[in-house]
Write a protein that holds these residues in place. Structure first.
Motif, PDB file in Angstrom:
ATOM      1  N   GLY A  74       0.969  -1.156  -0.059  1.00 34.86           N
ATOM      2  CA  GLY A  74      -0.034   0.075   0.066  1.00 34.86           C
ATOM      3  C   GLY A  74       0.878   1.301   0.011  1.00 34.86           C
ATOM      4  O   GLY A  74       1.967   1.251  -0.162  1.00 34.86           O
ATOM      5  N   LYS A  75       0.096   2.397   0.230  1.00 31.32           N
ATOM      6  CA  LYS A  75       0.899   3.515   0.415  1.00 31.32           C
ATOM      7  C   LYS A  75       1.363   3.860   1.807  1.00 31.32           C
ATOM      8  O   LYS A  75       0.489   3.738   2.654  1.00 31.32           O
ATOM      9  N   VAL A  76       2.687   4.085   1.768  1.00 30.31           N
ATOM     10  CA  VAL A  76       3.396   4.250   3.158  1.00 30.31           C
ATOM     11  C   VAL A  76       3.723   5.882   3.458  1.00 30.31           C
ATOM     12  O   VAL A  76       4.123   6.374   2.224  1.00 30.31           O
ATOM     13  N   PRO A  77       3.949   6.232   4.468  1.00 27.24           N
ATOM     14  CA  PRO A  77       4.098   7.538   4.797  1.00 27.24           C
ATOM     15  C   PRO A  77       5.805   7.889   4.400  1.00 27.24           C
ATOM     16  O   PRO A  77       6.642   6.979   4.094  1.00 27.24           O
ATOM     17  N   ALA A  78       6.377   9.216   4.320  1.00 27.20           N
ATOM     18  CA  ALA A  78       7.752   9.318   3.927  1.00 27.20           C
ATOM     19  C   ALA A  78       8.585   8.826   5.071  1.00 27.20           C
ATOM     20  O   ALA A  78       8.235   8.526   6.259  1.00 27.20           O
ATOM     21  N   PRO A  79       9.728   8.134   4.791  1.00 25.80           N
ATOM     22  CA  PRO A  79      10.747   7.479   5.575  1.00 25.80           C
ATOM     23  C   PRO A  79      11.096   8.349   6.936  1.00 25.80           C
ATOM     24  O   PRO A  79      11.129   9.461   6.748  1.00 25.80           O
ATOM     25  N   GLN A  80      10.810   7.368   8.136  1.00 18.33           N
ATOM     26  CA  GLN A  80      11.195   8.274   9.216  1.00 18.33           C
ATOM     27  C   GLN A  80      11.824   7.341  10.418  1.00 18.33           C
ATOM     28  O   GLN A  80      11.745   6.243  10.123  1.00 18.33           O
ATOM     29  N   PHE A  81      12.404   8.081  11.382  1.00 17.94           N
ATOM     30  CA  PHE A  81      13.103   7.006  12.377  1.00 17.94           C
ATOM     31  C   PHE A  81      12.994   7.947  13.663  1.00 17.94           C
ATOM     32  O   PHE A  81      13.630   9.134  13.686  1.00 17.94           O
ATOM     33  N   ILE A  82      12.362   7.487  14.660  1.00 16.81           N
ATOM     34  CA  ILE A  82      12.205   8.191  15.877  1.00 16.81           C
ATOM     35  C   ILE A  82      13.123   7.251  17.021  1.00 16.81           C
ATOM     36  O   ILE A  82      12.750   6.131  17.485  1.00 16.81           O
ATOM     37  N   ALA A  83      14.317   7.804  17.472  1.00 12.04           N
ATOM     38  CA  ALA A  83      15.080   7.491  18.233  1.00 12.04           C
ATOM     39  C   ALA A  83      14.633   7.589  19.633  1.00 12.04           C
ATOM     40  O   ALA A  83      14.045   8.659  19.929  1.00 12.04           O
ATOM     41  N   PRO A  84      14.904   6.743  20.762  1.00  8.83           N
ATOM     42  CA  PRO A  84      14.685   7.224  22.095  1.00  8.83           C
ATOM     43  C   PRO A  84      15.234   8.312  22.538  1.00  8.83           C
ATOM     44  O   PRO A  84      16.221   8.619  22.162  1.00  8.83           O
ATOM     45  N   THR A  85      14.887   8.885  23.922  1.00  6.98           N
ATOM     46  CA  THR A  85      15.721  10.030  24.431  1.00  6.98           C
ATOM     47  C   THR A  85      17.262   9.778  24.808  1.00  6.98           C
ATOM     48  O   THR A  85      17.223   8.665  25.403  1.00  6.98           O
ATOM     49  N   ALA A  86      18.089  10.401  24.613  1.00  6.68           N
ATOM     50  CA  ALA A  86      19.555  10.188  24.981  1.00  6.68           C
ATOM     51  C   ALA A  86      19.622  10.133  26.392  1.00  6.68           C
ATOM     52  O   ALA A  86      18.790  10.980  27.159  1.00  6.68           O
ATOM     53  N   THR A  87      20.260   9.413  26.886  1.00  6.89           N
ATOM     54  CA  THR A  87      20.433   9.347  28.441  1.00  6.89           C
ATOM     55  C   THR A  87      21.981   9.121  28.802  1.00  6.89           C
ATOM     56  O   THR A  87      22.888   8.667  28.053  1.00  6.89           O
ATOM     57  N   THR A  88      22.253   9.162  30.150  1.00  3.75           N
ATOM     58  CA  THR A  88      23.594   9.031  30.681  1.00  3.75           C
ATOM     59  C   THR A  88      23.629   7.750  31.449  1.00  3.75           C
ATOM     60  O   THR A  88      22.813   7.673  32.307  1.00  3.75           O
ATOM     61  N   ILE A  89      24.606   6.796  31.043  1.00  4.76           N
ATOM     62  CA  ILE A  89      24.652   5.558  31.733  1.00  4.76           C
ATOM     63  C   ILE A  89      25.672   5.591  32.925  1.00  4.76           C
ATOM     64  O   ILE A  89      26.872   6.047  32.644  1.00  4.76           O
ATOM     65  N   LEU A  90      25.354   5.408  34.112  1.00  4.52           N
ATOM     66  CA  LEU A  90      26.281   5.361  35.286  1.00  4.52           C
ATOM     67  C   LEU A  90      26.434   4.012  35.634  1.00  4.52           C
ATOM     68  O   LEU A  90      25.779   2.804  35.514  1.00  4.52           O
ATOM     69  N   SER A  91      27.807   3.763  36.216  1.00  3.76           N
ATOM     70  CA  SER A  91      28.115   2.480  36.939  1.00  3.76           C
ATOM     71  C   SER A  91      27.422   2.352  38.141  1.00  3.76           C
ATOM     72  O   SER A  91      26.736   3.286  38.776  1.00  3.76           O
ATOM     73  N   ALA A  92      27.675   0.885  38.881  1.00  2.52           N
ATOM     74  CA  ALA A  92      27.085   0.875  40.079  1.00  2.52           C
ATOM     75  C   ALA A  92      27.483   1.782  41.082  1.00  2.52           C
ATOM     76  O   ALA A  92      26.883   2.269  42.287  1.00  2.52           O
ATOM     77  N   SER A  93      28.911   2.467  41.028  1.00  2.00           N
ATOM     78  CA  SER A  93      29.541   3.267  41.938  1.00  2.00           C
ATOM     79  C   SER A  93      29.011   4.680  41.722  1.00  2.00           C
ATOM     80  O   SER A  93      29.444   5.621  42.140  1.00  2.00           O
ATOM     81  N   GLY A  94      28.224   4.939  40.715  1.00  2.00           N
ATOM     82  CA  GLY A  94      28.051   6.206  40.053  1.00  2.00           C
ATOM     83  C   GLY A  94      29.007   6.940  39.134  1.00  2.00           C
ATOM     84  O   GLY A  94      28.494   7.999  38.798  1.00  2.00           O
ATOM     85  N   GLN A  95      29.636   6.184  38.682  1.00  2.00           N
ATOM     86  CA  GLN A  95      30.739   6.762  37.845  1.00  2.00           C
ATOM     87  C   GLN A  95      30.026   6.919  36.280  1.00  2.00           C
ATOM     88  O   GLN A  95      29.247   5.877  36.050  1.00  2.00           O
ATOM     89  N   LYS A  96      30.231   7.925  35.732  1.00  2.00           N
ATOM     90  CA  LYS A  96      29.544   8.141  34.442  1.00  2.00           C
ATOM     91  C   LYS A  96      30.358   7.208  33.321  1.00  2.00           C
ATOM     92  O   LYS A  96      31.538   7.313  33.179  1.00  2.00           O
ATOM     93  N   ILE A  97      29.779   6.344  32.712  1.00  2.00           N
ATOM     94  CA  ILE A  97      30.317   5.229  31.579  1.00  2.00           C
ATOM     95  C   ILE A  97      29.978   5.822  30.308  1.00  2.00           C
ATOM     96  O   ILE A  97      30.929   5.687  29.521  1.00  2.00           O
ATOM     97  N   ILE A  98      28.849   6.133  30.230  1.00  2.00           N
ATOM     98  CA  ILE A  98      28.508   6.602  28.798  1.00  2.00           C
ATOM     99  C   ILE A  98      27.477   7.630  28.685  1.00  2.00           C
ATOM    100  O   ILE A  98      26.439   7.677  29.576  1.00  2.00           O
TER     101      ILE A  98
END
Length: 477
Positions: A74-98
């Protein structure tokens, strides 16, 4: 999906790293097939091109072309991609990893981190004031050096970074993108089928009788689930922030690569990030469901938990995991993940194809209007979509020229880390069946091209006649 989050504390991990329970002949090793089987490039392009010509001939001969638009695409809308919101990943000790960042095209990446793949001597090009080398690794199975580079200045644009390298190397650098697992929330309840739907045509296929040797890139897998009891499961962790060691020690929770089931697990809590075992355990169980006794599955654990319903893997982790699986000489690698095109990932997938290893990947769950997602959209990869028991397409499955086959992936029974069985949905849950079928045909047909033709032969045509953008060549049994 309600995920069980695991923080990689040694004591906690020790309880889940035991080998999948082995009985009878399970200790027999499934030997790599080189050089007995032809591992030449799979010629996927020629198979797809032949299908395209047949479809085009049918279109050219149609009297009323408008009737061809009434199919499932059928007819589909124009291509798109919706990524989740960026976040900061911390270690168990609270250190910023990503620290994730959302790029202008909607995809996620690690802030100011880039990857370069090339020769050892190429490191000289990163001695400028705007970039510094964070990590260097040699990938023996791929015969390449991998560099993780961080931008120290303000310039973080693709054009600037690539133009800082010699022209012949500009295609060998890319962002350290983040790739996501591809499944919906799990449920313990069955989803009722619509009463008006007709029963799908039955497809019969005898289970493979030859023990297989398969790789998978996913989350950590809990190996003690009953659905995994007849296979040998070996896994190694490449989750960002976790230390890697190749030899066991008295104080570690690792075991020897050939004898035990988990290698390279975190040695301390300081830089360990939270991770889930839900997705990988489900995928492993769906692989195992199609595998005979004594088959070997090698898992590269790469995903960290972004939140309770989302897992992410850096490109660095993916490549390290693929290098590990290639070193195990697996026949095929299942990748139930999806994300952006990346020149580094493209080069690695191409090299794996040259090495005779077939990549089978989920096409993604972003819907019919989504941009192509990778690695499924690479020409060397088999792209797998999901259907329900009645061969109705999964409504959120990606569609496009890169879809090769469909398999059952809607409300499927899959293993859960708790030891129970839950219902899972997504293209992630469909690709394991295709991976198992390919690996079986590869062993029996003794040739990659013949294995792919066998898959094409047993696929039940669905949607528009011939290969289409929704079901590919058809639905696998």
């Amino acid at each position: 999906m309600k995920y069980t989050l695991f923080v990689g504390i040694v004591g906690l991990f020790a309880a889940s790293i035991s080998q999948a329970q082995l009985t009878g002949t399970l200790n027999q090793v499934v030997s790599p097939v080189r050089p007995i089987i032809d591992r030449a490039p799979s010629e996927l392009k020629s198979i797809r091109e032949e299908a395209r010509r047949k479809v085009q001939t049918s279109v050219d001969g149609a009297r009323d072309l408008s009737t061809l638009g009434s199919g499932v695409v059928g007819k589909v809308p124009a291509p798109q991609f919706i990524a989740p919101t960026a976040t900061t990943i911390l270690s168990a000790s609270g250190q910023k990893i990503i620290k994730e960042v959302r790029l202008e095209n909607g995809f996620l990446a690690v802030e100011k981190e880039w990857l370069f793949i090339g020769e050892e001597a190429d490191k000289a090009y990163f001695n400028g004031t705007n970039m510094e080398i964070l990590e260097v690794k040699f990938l023996p199975a791929l015969s390449q050096w991998l560099y993780k580079v961080k931008v120290t200045g303000d310039k973080d644009e693709v054009s600037y970074i690539r133009n800082s390298l010699p022209r012949n190397l500009q295609s060998q650098i890319g962002r350290n993108h983040i790739y996501l697992s591809q499944s919906e929330a799990a449920t313990n309840k069955s989803k009722p089928e619509s009463a008006h739907k007709l029963e799908a045509s039955s497809q019969k296929f005898e289970s493979c009788l030859i023990p297989l040797r398969i790789g998978m890139v996913d989350t950590h897998v809990v190996p003690t689930h009953p659905m995994l009891s007849h296979i040998s499961l070996t896994q190694a962790s490449f989750i960002v922030g976790q230390s890697q060691k190749s030899e066991p020690s008295k104080d570690s929770n690792m075991s020897r690569e050939g004898d035990g089931k988990v290698i390279g697990q975190p040695m301390s809590q300081e830089n360990t990030v939270a991770f889930s075992s839900d997705h990988g355990t489900a995928v492993a169980s769906l692989l195992a469901a199609s595998l005979p006794e004594s088959s070997q599955v090698f898992n590269a654990s790469v995903f960290y938990s972004r939140n309770s319903v989302s897992q992410g893997a850096t490109l660095m982790s993916l490549i390290e995991g693929l290098n590990y699986l290639a070193s195990q000489q697996v026949d095929a690698i299942n990748m139930s993940i999806a994300g952006p095109d990346n020149p580094i990932l493209a080069r690695v997938i191409k090299q794996l194809d040259r090495n005779g290893i077939q990549i089978i990947a989920a096409v993604g769950n972003e819907g019919p209007a989504s941009l192509p997602l990778y690695p499924a959209a690479y020409p060397e990869t088999l792209g797998i979509t999901a259907v329900d028991k009645l061969h109705e397409i999964y409504r959120w499955a990606n569609q496009g020229d890169y879809v090769d086959f469909a398999a059952y992936g809607v409300s499927v029974d899959a293993a859960h880390p708790s030891g129970k069985t839950v219902r899972q949905t997504g293209t992630s849950m469909a690709s394991p069946r295709a991976t198992s079928l390919y690996a079986c045909f590869f062993r029996t047909e003794q040739q990659r091209h013949a294995a792919l033709l066998k898959m094409k032969k047993i696929a039940l045509d669905a949607g528009n006649p011939g290969r289409d953008k929704v079901f590919g060549f058809g639905v696998l049994p």
